[in-house]
Scaffold this motif. Structure first.
Motif, short mmCIF file in Angstrom:
data_model
loop_
_atom_site.label_atom_id
_atom_site.label_comp_id
_atom_site.label_asym_id
_atom_site.label_seq_id
_atom_site.Cartn_x
_atom_site.Cartn_y
_atom_site.Cartn_z
N ALA A 50 0.84 -1.19 0.00
CA ALA A 50 0.00 0.00 0.00
C ALA A 50 0.88 1.24 0.00
N ILE A 51 0.31 2.34 -0.50
CA ILE A 51 1.05 3.60 -0.57
C ILE A 51 0.09 4.75 -0.28
N ASN A 52 0.58 5.75 0.46
CA ASN A 52 -0.29 6.86 0.80
C ASN A 52 -0.33 7.88 -0.35
N THR A 57 4.93 7.15 2.23
CA THR A 57 4.68 6.07 3.18
C THR A 57 4.22 4.83 2.43
N THR A 58 4.92 3.75 2.65
CA THR A 58 4.58 2.49 1.98
C THR A 58 4.59 1.35 2.98
N TYR A 59 3.82 0.32 2.68
CA TYR A 59 3.75 -0.86 3.53
C TYR A 59 3.75 -2.09 2.63
N TYR A 60 4.31 -3.19 3.17
CA TYR A 60 4.42 -4.41 2.41
C TYR A 60 4.05 -5.61 3.26
N ALA A 61 3.49 -6.62 2.60
CA ALA A 61 3.32 -7.90 3.27
C ALA A 61 4.70 -8.52 3.48
N ASP A 62 4.85 -9.27 4.53
CA ASP A 62 6.15 -9.90 4.82
C ASP A 62 6.60 -10.78 3.67
N ARG A 106 -6.12 -0.41 9.28
CA ARG A 106 -7.04 -1.14 8.41
C ARG A 106 -6.60 -1.26 6.96
N PHE A 107 -5.51 -0.65 6.57
CA PHE A 107 -5.19 -0.55 5.15
C PHE A 107 -4.90 -1.91 4.52
N TYR A 108 -4.65 -2.95 5.33
CA TYR A 108 -4.34 -4.26 4.76
C TYR A 108 -5.57 -5.16 4.64
N TYR A 109 -6.75 -4.59 4.97
CA TYR A 109 -8.00 -5.32 4.81
C TYR A 109 -8.64 -4.94 3.47
N THR A 110 -9.22 -5.92 2.79
CA THR A 110 -9.90 -5.62 1.53
C THR A 110 -11.07 -4.66 1.75
N THR A 111 -11.71 -4.75 2.91
CA THR A 111 -12.88 -3.91 3.17
C THR A 111 -12.54 -2.44 3.34
N PHE A 112 -11.25 -2.12 3.48
CA PHE A 112 -10.83 -0.71 3.64
C PHE A 112 -10.97 0.05 2.32
N TYR A 113 -10.93 -0.67 1.21
CA TYR A 113 -10.88 -0.03 -0.10
C TYR A 113 -12.26 0.01 -0.75
N ASN A 114 -12.56 1.16 -1.35
CA ASN A 114 -13.88 1.37 -1.92
C ASN A 114 -13.96 0.96 -3.38
#
Length: 126
Positions: A50-52, A57-62, A106-114
């Motif tokens: 994910a990216i802001n 700011t970025t995040y990654y799955a392990d 919540r950004f790593y949950y599918t429900t966070f995204y519209n």
């Protein structure tokens, strides 16, 4: 509303690289937090990166950390996912998703995204 559109998938050998791109139909992507997810056959859709809005700011799955890089070019209104050192277990349909808000819990949950794209197939052969 924005409609993400993915491109860049394909077939690659293990150890190879692919670059996925997410563009927008409708509103600009720069107004949205962008996430990449993937779904392999018979498995649930899982978070990849994910990216802001600014791209700072970025995040990654392990499972992809150190191999994948998410970035955005707001001038070109695109978000890229550079995938290196690909493994057969990276085989999946990859989805780009957009959210107008940010929530670090919540950004790593599918429900966070519209908004979701249709996906692009990535196949890594061994």
């Amino acid at each position: 509303q924005v409609q993400p559109v993915e491109s860049g998938g394909g077939l690659v050998q293990a150890g190879g690289s692919l670059r996925l791109s997410c563009a927008a139909s409708g509103r600009t992507l720069s107004n949205y937090v962008i996430g990449w997810f993937r779904q392999a056959p018979g498995k649930e859709r899982e978070f990849v990166a994910a990216i802001n809005w600014s791209g700072r700011t970025t995040y990654y799955a392990d499972s992809v950390k150190g191999r994948f890089t998410i970035s955005r070019d707001n001038a070109k209104d695109t978000v890229a996912l550079q995938m290196n050192s690909l493994k057969p277990e990276d085989t999946a349909v990859y989805y780009c998703a957009a959210s107008p808000s940010w929530d670090s819990a919540r950004f790593y949950y599918t429900t966070f995204y519209n908004y979701w794209g249709q996906g692009t197939q990535v196949t890594v052969s061994s």
